[in-house]
Write an enzyme that holds these catalytic residues in place. Sequence first.
Site, short mmCIF file in Angstrom:
data_model
loop_
_atom_site.label_atom_id
_atom_site.label_comp_id
_atom_site.label_asym_id
_atom_site.label_seq_id
_atom_site.Cartn_x
_atom_site.Cartn_y
_atom_site.Cartn_z
N GLY A 248 -0.69 -2.59 -4.17
CA GLY A 248 -1.92 -2.28 -4.88
C GLY A 248 -2.85 -3.48 -5.00
CG ASP A 249 -1.30 -6.76 -6.93
OD1 ASP A 249 -1.78 -6.03 -7.81
OD2 ASP A 249 -0.15 -7.25 -6.99
#
Length: 303
Positions: A248-249
Amino acid sequence: MIYTVTLNPSIDYIVEVDDIGLGKINRMKRENKFPGGKGINVSRVLKRLDVESIALGFVGGFTGDFIKNVLENERVTSDFVQVEGDSRINIKLKSQLETEINGQGPAISEEKLDQFFYKLKQIKKGDYVVLAGSIPNTLPSDLYEQLTLWGQENGIHIIVDASGKVLLDVVKHRPFFIKPNHHELGDLFDVKITSIEQAIPYGKKLVKLGAQNVGISFAGDGAILITESSVYVSNVPKGEVINSVGAGDSLVAGFVGTYVKTNNIETAFKVGVASGSATAFSEDLTKREKIEELLNQVKIEKD
């Protein structure tokens, strides 16, 4: 300039054991140590995309030194506030199931928080600030809301990657980008979301509440981006998921880093999806070559 904020960085200690036995001595098959924390992950992936950033936050002790040294070796600029106590260690245990044991992290005094606020004064109108991860319990629980309001008042683009009430409280201050996954989106509205079609109305609600761009990830089932004028739906590239940590990052890094360079929201979303998948298919955060390899597989439909 892009700034990333990681309030509670860590060393992510990844341990692989073939068949874990509780109450027994277990032998590691493999181990790795990486600097952890969502904002730090964003900065590391931005560097691999040849986009400069400055990592902000709080570090302390020998573990904090490890975090700073790895970032320095990777040529990622950081400007952390040094605190008493050690930065935390998070254990990621990979066996039959993936288990995480996360440390608490050091206490952060009011004096150290003031030093952090002083560093924020270097940020200029038009810059981007990524607020990512949880807020330590020794800091104000509304800190992200304060910083998003500060960004709105000073012409600074705020990106928030958080969950629950923290995320819901920032949207009225018009963050540039927020990125809940579909589970987090469901939790915000007390519903269960299992499909992209179900997610779109709730993503639109977040835009109506104030968020400028809402990215919603569905792991292996795709991702959507909802803006004030359009909905973009993406597939995901095919590959073997090796590591879910940081995917996600990486999506956030790919999106923001590309948008800063191109000012094109669809291109930014496409690179974001490729970046998230590339990390999921890698042992650590993705390399640039892996993102480029997957980019042609990402197909975006605009509604």
